[in-house]
Design an enzyme around this catalytic site. Structure first.
Site: not given
Ligand code: F6R
Length: 248
Positions: A148-150, A152, A167
């Site tokens: 869950n990246e920035s 999310s 990432t």
């Protein structure tokens, strides 16, 4: 949110392994399955090594453990050197008595059109078991949990996501170069992580110090998904001294 700071990652990992072992045993005594959410990456390696030791030397059984891994690269073959299936087998599953039908890792071999329903089913399985009893997390330098990246959302579901550039750069040392590093992954959504009854996030080393401070002391924001854990009622950040060095 709680923070627990240990002298080093070895001592921290042992303490977390003991908490997990105690939970497995309580569930055994209640004749209940123990539902674990598991992470890959470098952070939980010492934890898994200690769980293997507890199995081999102290008779800890994983027969009642049902696990769900957070994520898998997409596309990814399970027998590839970089698959999270391979990682989990090498670090934990091959060395304990967990039943093969009881561990779950998102499937990196699905065809695109089947991913959404697969992800729904992954969540349905977790819900049918009463949810995750204990979720283990690492944290990305950008504050990602799972993948869950920035950006999310707190109610995000299990889904296919695009990996952030940072990432992919961090992962590229495992692949031959950035070009060969996957661009997408399947991740458990933030919602299921937040629904876990207990959350333990592991972080070691100075390179995590800034994001640990932001996640625990900064504002709760989708820019830093780990900051959502401030709103969880039973989440602990387990840190070594270096990762905790920027906390006020
Ligand atoms: C892995 C995962 C990721 C990692 C994070 C930290 O399953 O979900 O969020 O936990 O990228 O990775 P390490 O531990 O290698 O620093």
């Amino acid at each position: 949110i709680g923070t627990l700071v240990y002298e080093d990652s070895a001592n921290a990992s042992k303490a977390v392994a003991q908490e997990i072992a105690d939970l497995i045993k309580v569930k055994q005594s209640q004749k209940q399955p123990c539902i674990l959410g598991l992470a890959t990456g470098s952070s939980p390696k010492g934890l898994y090594a200690e769980l293997v030791r507890l199995h081999k030397e102290e008779g800890l059984s994983f027969k009642n453990v049902i696990s769900f891994n957070l994520d898998e690269y997409y596309p990814m073959e399970p027998d590839s050197v970089n698959s999270y299936v391979r990682f989990m087998k090498e670090q934990l599953f091959n060395h304990v008595d967990i039943l093969p039908e009881n561990y779950h890792i998102p499937d990196g071999t699905l065809s695109k059109e089947n991913i959404a329903s697969y992800c729904d089913q992954y969540e349905v399985k977790i819900e049918a078991l009463g949810g995750i009893d204990l979720q283990v997390l690492g944290i990305g330098g950008n504050g990602h949990i799972g993948f869950n990246e920035s950006g999310s959302l707190q109610n995000s579901r299990t889904r296919l996501v695009a990996l952030d550039h940072i990432t992919r750069v961090a992962a590229s040392s495992d692949f031959s170069d950035l070009e060969n590093t996957p661009r997408t992954a399947i991740t458990l959504g933030v919602k299921k992580i937040m629904e876990a009854k207990r959350v333990i996030l592991l972080a070691w080393g100075e390179r995590k110090a800034d994001i640990i401070r932001k996640s625990t002391e900064g504002e709760v924001t989708s820019r830093v998904p780990a900051s959502y854990l401030q709103e969880h009622n039973n989440a602990t950040f387990v840190l070594d001294k270096a990762a905790a060095s920027k906390l006020t």
